[in-house]
Enzyme design. Structure first.
Site, short mmCIF file in Angstrom:
data_model
loop_
_atom_site.label_atom_id
_atom_site.label_comp_id
_atom_site.label_asym_id
_atom_site.label_seq_id
_atom_site.Cartn_x
_atom_site.Cartn_y
_atom_site.Cartn_z
N GLU A 2 4.16 69.21 -40.90
CA GLU A 2 5.07 68.08 -40.68
C GLU A 2 4.95 67.45 -39.29
O GLU A 2 4.82 66.23 -39.19
CB GLU A 2 6.51 68.51 -40.98
CG GLU A 2 6.73 68.62 -42.49
CD GLU A 2 7.91 69.48 -42.90
OE1 GLU A 2 8.72 69.84 -42.02
OE2 GLU A 2 8.01 69.80 -44.10
N ASP A 32 6.90 63.91 -48.32
CA ASP A 32 7.63 64.79 -47.44
C ASP A 32 8.63 65.54 -48.32
O ASP A 32 9.64 64.98 -48.73
CB ASP A 32 8.34 63.96 -46.36
CG ASP A 32 9.27 64.80 -45.48
OD1 ASP A 32 9.34 66.03 -45.67
OD2 ASP A 32 9.95 64.21 -44.61
N ASP A 52 10.59 68.78 -34.07
CA ASP A 52 10.96 68.43 -35.45
C ASP A 52 12.07 69.34 -35.95
O ASP A 52 11.83 70.49 -36.32
CB ASP A 52 9.70 68.56 -36.33
CG ASP A 52 9.97 68.24 -37.80
OD1 ASP A 52 11.13 67.94 -38.15
OD2 ASP A 52 9.01 68.30 -38.59
#
Lengths: 198, 620
Positions: free
Chosen positions: B166, B7, B188
């Site tokens: 993501e 990430d 998110d």
């Protein structure tokens, strides 16, 4: 069909060579219905369509073949692309209808195939347009709602007639194409009505 | 060797892998789960990444780069327009560079440093060189930003197996954990980007129905809104304060934000460059009123995502919170109101994306563990976030593949010539939702030549767009009567070419990379120096608060630590730094109490200490 790697013959329904295990490319000659393993019909069960799409993507998607050779990875990309294209067209009633008209030999996207619409219909569309132009500006949402309801139900009726025609044997290809062209007009008016509402 | 999931975040980055059928985070940066996405190019020529770089002393701020993700795939002009104006950002031909004096790295190179650091920690933890990774990107990243991320991976010596959006990665982490079915929205909100995705989970297939967002909205924007208000309250003009002061003010604003997630009130204190002390108490309600306009920017993308998915909020089976900014009770409440239900947040919102990326990395490996587990063999079917199209006459854009199309996707469009005898055609590829060329992102331009001269409107040119599973575009054009074909893998108009990346990679291999251990040691030593400095200052200031035993123990640890810093064992340095913190905790506590009693007029070292204290708590 011959395997691209070991050159052995394989069956029509195979996508993995039974001899050497290589992934084969998608067949270019399949219709969208064939690709999703359905019989060609306007009246389809969309939940069943989505299930088939998911099941076939599980077989072909590039993520399922990430550790295969470069050629096979390209094939899997082509399979997955073709499946997505078939699903995109068949899940939308208007696209599905146009596609089926295309299968019968009339390409709706080709501008040289001018489809003549009844003058009566064109007249009505002109009147609707004018009514729409008068709507914008003032507070006329009741009137807008009434027009929208009329156009929407007409859209549904036309779509039903087109669907019945496609699955039946009586309607001529020209009549079907006219219905499809009418749907386009109606759809554009509906979109403009929605834009007005926003 | 295993493939890892990364990430690569705006403020923090994480790396994870699958072991025994479970995704888990790999410790980085001295036993933490997150590596701050901060890179410092030191005068000595070496590079620091992580906490050591982020917590740079004031004199190193000018050589430190934070939030580089916001610059990826952008031009200097765009960053100005978007309000990330940083005096160091320069445009050098097609490339954006950050001018640090001796070095002028591009955002791709800076991001590659973060990836290299993560790769080192992962290789160290797994006992072998890591060479393959899945990297996550905001769903709303455009083609240029995706290409830049891929290049950064390549430059870090990683084969990027897949770029995963993501929110989709987060859903994967949730779905695998819960074996859920139904429709879910993934909300998110990270440090620098906002994404919303709506997914349908059924029969082990994660089908993304729609995605949207704002690639320039995140927790950092709350801090800058608050910092602006603070400047105003303290009667300081934005133009009159230095970059370093602004940086400090942002850190104070962030500390207050974190404080307010667990408390109803926070203190803000900062000394400006004239030595004047500024102080403000802010309540949670006041803070919420300040950041609300910023948070409301999530609403239009959410509405559009529902429209694109063809469902209404009440048809959802759940809303999942992802990203550090969703820890805020205000954001939590806001989402609950917006979606008319309590959101799910049982997986750590900071870790969930990396865990999902690790699962995807495993699933893409030949020796996948998850595929063998009941319910673990899942597939992601994603969509493209933005429409792609071509420039038409009159500066209009014709969309060829609309946004939210399932990928991989391919679509062709036919065009014709508009002049008699025309033998070439310009093809301008654009991305975006707007009608005008000027309002869309230009991805590439190329020219199809050798069209046979014919009257206008006779030649037939077919342009094909192919979007692969990473949402990266390839465009080819063909003149149908002659079969003249030209293919272009869309290269970002403003970015590094693949050749440049390969050259840089070669150069970095040539300059044999510093020993991994030496690098860890340097990071540990910088951290230790900082801890020692603070400790010594504290002892000077409040010696009377130390018991004799404590003073002895602390002195002992200090002397061990100073010795270890001259040695070669980075773990020893780290352990002793941690120990120094432990043996002095009583002392630190008493100092805090005294500071509160004395009031807030105390010497500046106290402020430094308190700032550090709040910050550290925020990380836990």
């Amino acid at each position: 069909m011959k395997c691209w790697r070991c050159q052995r013959e394989y069956g029509d329904r195979d996508f993995i060579c039974p001899e050497c295990g290589a992934l084969q490319g998608p067949r270019p000659d399949l219709s969208h219905f064939d690709r999703l393993e359905m019989s060609p019909s306007y009246h389809i069960d969309t939940a069943d369509l989505a299930d088939r799409h998911r099941r076939l993507q599980r077989q072909f998607h590039p993520d399922r073949h990430a550790s295969r050779s470069a050629v096979e990875r390209r094939f899997s990309l082509e399979h997955a692309t073709a499946l997505n294209d078939a699903f995109r067209v068949l899940k939308d009633p208007v696209k599905r209808a146009e596609y089926m008209i295309g299968l019968r030999g009339l390409d709706m996207r080709d501008e040289s195939n001018q489809i003549k619409l009844p003058p009566m219909f064109l007249m009505e569309m002109l009147e609707l347009r004018e009514a729409l132009d008068e709507l914008s500006g003032s507070d006329t949402h009741v009137e807008r709602g009434r027009i929208e309801h009329d156009v929407a139900s007409r859209y549904e009726r036309t779509l039903d007639a087109l669907g019945a025609g496609l699955d039946g044997t009586d309607a001529s290809i020209v009549v079907l194409a006219q219905y499809a062209a009418q749907l386009k007009y109606l759809k554009r008016i509906l979109e403009d009505l929605h834009a007005l509402a926003d | 060797m295993k493939a890892v999931g990364i990430d690569l975040g705006t403020t923090n980055s994480l790396v994870a892998f699958v072991q025994n059928g479970h995704a888990q985070i790999i410790d980085v940066d001295g036993g933490k789960s997150t590596l701050p996405s901060a890179v410092q190019y030191r005068e000595e020529g070496d590079i620091l990444v992580g906490r050591a770089a982020r917590d740079a002393a004031a004199d190193a701020v000018s050589r430190t780069i934070l939030s580089v993700k916001r610059l990826l795939g952008r031009t200097a002009e765009e960053t100005q327009k978007l309000g990330f104006g940083d005096a160091r950002i320069k445009q050098d031909g097609a490339l954006l560079r950050i001018d640090l004096g001796q070095q002028q790295p591009t955002p791709v190179e800076v991001s590659a440093e973060i990836l290299k650091e993560l790769k080192r920690y992962a290789s160290d933890a797994l006992g072998g060189e890591i060479s393959k990774a899945v990297i996550t990107v905001p769903a709303y990243f455009d083609d240029t930003q995706r290409q830049a991320t891929r290049q950064a991976g390549r430059l870090a010596g990683l084969e990027v197996l897949r770029l995963v959006n993501e929110p989709t990665a987060a859903a994967l982490a949730y779905g695998l954990d819960k074996r859920t079915e139904g429709r879910f929205a993934i909300f998110d909100l990270g440090g620098g980007t906002f994404d919303i995705s709506i997914l349908h989970l059924v029969d082990g297939v994660f089908e993304v129905l729609s995605t949207g967002g704002d690639s320039q909205l995140g927790g950092d924007d709350f801090d800058s809104s608050f910092a602006k208000v603070l400047l105003d309250r303290f009667s300081l003009a934005e133009t009159a304060v230095s970059q370093a002061f602004k940086q400090r003010l942002l850190m104070v604003a962030e500390a207050a934000k974190i404080e307010l997630t667990t408390h109803f009130e926070a203190q803000v204190e900062i000394e400006d460059e004239t030595g004047t002390e500024h102080c403000l108490t802010i309540s949670r309600a006041q803070y919420e009123a300040i950041v609300e306009p910023t948070l409301r920017r999530v609403i239009p993308p959410c509405q559009r995502a529902f429209r694109d998915a063809g469902i209404r909020p009440e048809q959802l089976d759940g809303v999942v919170l992802v990203g550090g900014s969703t820890r805020s009770p205000f954001v939590h409440r806001f989402v609950a109101d917006l979606f008319e239900r309590q959101p799910l947040s049982d997986i750590d919102p900071d870790e969930v994306v990396a865990l999902g990326a690790a699962s995807q990395a495993d699933l893409l490996s030949a020796e996948s563990e998850l595929r063998l587990i009941d319910g673990g063999d899942v597939l992601l079917l994603d969509v493209t976030p933005l429409s792609v199209g071509l420039e038409m006459m009159g500066g209009l854009v014709e969309k060829v593949i609309p946004r939210c199309s399932q990928i991989p996707a391919s679509r062709s469009q036919e065009f014709t010539t508009y002049q008699d005898g025309q033998t070439a055609m310009d093809i301008h590829v654009l991305q975006g939702e707007r009608e005008l060329v000027a309002d869309c992102r230009s991805l590439a331009r190329f020219q199809l030549r050798g069209i046979p001269p014919k009257p206008a409107g006779v030649a037939r040119i077919r342009v094909n767009f192919q979007i692969d599973a990473d949402s990266i575009l390839t465009v080819s054009a063909e003149e149908l009567s002659t079969g003249i074909q030209q293919q272009v893998i869309v290269q970002p108009s403003h970015g590094l070419t693949d050749e440049q990346i390969e050259d840089m990679l070669q150069a970095s291999l040539d300059h044999a990379e510093a020993d991994v251990n030496a690098r860890f040691l340097r990071t540990a030593v910088v951290e230790a120096e900082r801890a020692l400095l603070a400790m010594k200052a504290a002892i000077r200031a409040d010696k009377d608060l130390l018991t004799e035993d404590e003073a002895d123990v602390i002195a002992g640890v200090i002397s061990d630590l100073e010795q270890a810093m001259h040695g070669t064992d980075h773990r020893l340095v780290q352990d002793l730094t941690d120990m120094l913190d432990k043996v002095s905790s009583g002392f630190a506590h008493r100092r805090m109490e005294r500071a509160l009693q004395v009031g807030l007029k105390d010497v500046s070292i106290d402020h430094l200490e308190q700032e550090l204290e709040t910050e550290e708590q925020g990380e836990e």
